[in-house]
Scaffold this active site. Structure first.
Site, PDB file in Angstrom:
ATOM      1  N   TYR A  15      -5.379   2.431   1.036  1.00 50.99           N
ATOM      2  CA  TYR A  15      -4.021   2.096   0.616  1.00 50.99           C
ATOM      3  C   TYR A  15      -3.552   0.745   1.147  1.00 50.99           C
ATOM      4  CZ  TYR A  15      -3.835   7.008  -0.717  1.00 50.99           C
ATOM      5  OH  TYR A  15      -4.095   8.225  -1.293  1.00 50.99           O
ATOM      6  N   HIS A  20       2.878   0.388  -2.686  1.00 55.33           N
ATOM      7  CA  HIS A  20       3.588   1.468  -1.998  1.00 55.33           C
ATOM      8  C   HIS A  20       3.583   1.277  -0.485  1.00 55.33           C
ATOM      9  CE1 HIS A  20       5.815   4.850  -3.250  1.00 55.33           C
ATOM     10  NE2 HIS A  20       4.931   5.808  -3.082  1.00 55.33           N
ATOM     11  N   TYR A  65       1.492  10.669   4.968  1.00 59.57           N
ATOM     12  CA  TYR A  65       1.503  10.321   3.548  1.00 59.57           C
ATOM     13  C   TYR A  65       2.954  10.302   3.070  1.00 59.57           C
ATOM     14  CZ  TYR A  65      -3.526  10.518   3.540  1.00 59.57           C
ATOM     15  OH  TYR A  65      -4.841  10.275   3.822  1.00 59.57           O
ATOM     16  N   ASN A  67       4.918  11.315   0.660  1.00 62.97           N
ATOM     17  CA  ASN A  67       5.782  12.409   0.223  1.00 62.97           C
ATOM     18  C   ASN A  67       6.268  13.299   1.356  1.00 62.97           C
ATOM     19  OD1 ASN A  67       5.125  11.352  -2.235  1.00 62.97           O
ATOM     20  ND2 ASN A  67       4.119  13.174  -3.036  1.00 62.97           N
TER      21      ASN A  67
END
Length: 206
Positions: A15, A20, A65, A67
């Site tokens: 990532y 994001h 993460y 969420n």
């Protein structure tokens, strides 16, 4: 004055440099500016203590993460016994043009699942936040795929400049308060001149 600056992102090398993870990139750049390198593990996060103008500040990168970011924020708020107003949450925003910054004292999640998780964990939305614009996905590109993709080469100079400007905005909040920083930093980031230092990195330890 915020005492805890939280950058949102996803952990792991896959990532690094994605849209994001702009929140991680800003907090990493802030840590370098404050010469804070002793990252620790705790509160389901990577965190480090720093200081600015002799005032302490904690930098936090949740490792849950995106969420589930609220789990980490709830832990650090409880451990440090701070109010939501002592937070400053930094994250990406598709509803802002690329490179735009937007400081706000409170607000809804606006569709951002990391912020929604924090609001649910704290039971309130009155915490300051700094949104960094990543722009809307091109027609036909899924939003989830867009935010988890790296910035295009032509975007990177502006994003790097926006990360540096976000660091300055955070320091202005710490020094002079949210209202004054909003009046100075809310808006577009100018395109950088050639030869500016890169500022967009990954989400790992600094």
């Amino acid at each position: 004055m915020p005492r805890i600056v939280v950058g949102l992102g996803n952990p792991g090398p896959e990532y690094e440099g994605t849209r994001h993870n702009v929140g991680f990139a800003v907090v990493d750049a802030l840590a370098r500016r404050l010469r804070a390198a002793d990252w620790r593990r705790g509160f389901a996060s990577l965190w480090v203590e720093a200081s600015w103008r002799d005032e302490p500040v904690v930098l936090l990168k949740p490792q849950t993460y995106m969420n589930r970011s609220g789990e980490a924020v709830r832990q650090v708020v409880g451990a440090w016994r701070v109010a939501p107003g002592d937070l400053l949450v930094v994250y990406d925003d598709m509803d802002l043009p690329l490179g735009h910054l937007r400081l706000r004292p409170r607000g809804s999640a606006g569709g951002h699942r990391g912020v929604a998780s924090i609001i649910a964990a704290l039971g309130r939305d009155d915490f300051p936040r700094l949104r960094v614009g990543i722009g809307r996905p091109p027609r036909g590109v899924d939003a989830a795929d867009y935010v988890l993709a790296p910035f295009a080469p032509m975007e990177r100079p502006l994003v790097e400049a926006a990360v540096r400007r976000a660091v300055e905005a955070i320091l202005a909040v710490l020094a002079a308060g949210l209202e004054r920083a909003m009046s100075r930093y809310n808006g577009p980031t100018p395109w950088p001149s050639a030869g500016a230092d890169p500022a967009v990195g990954g989400g790992g330890e600094t």
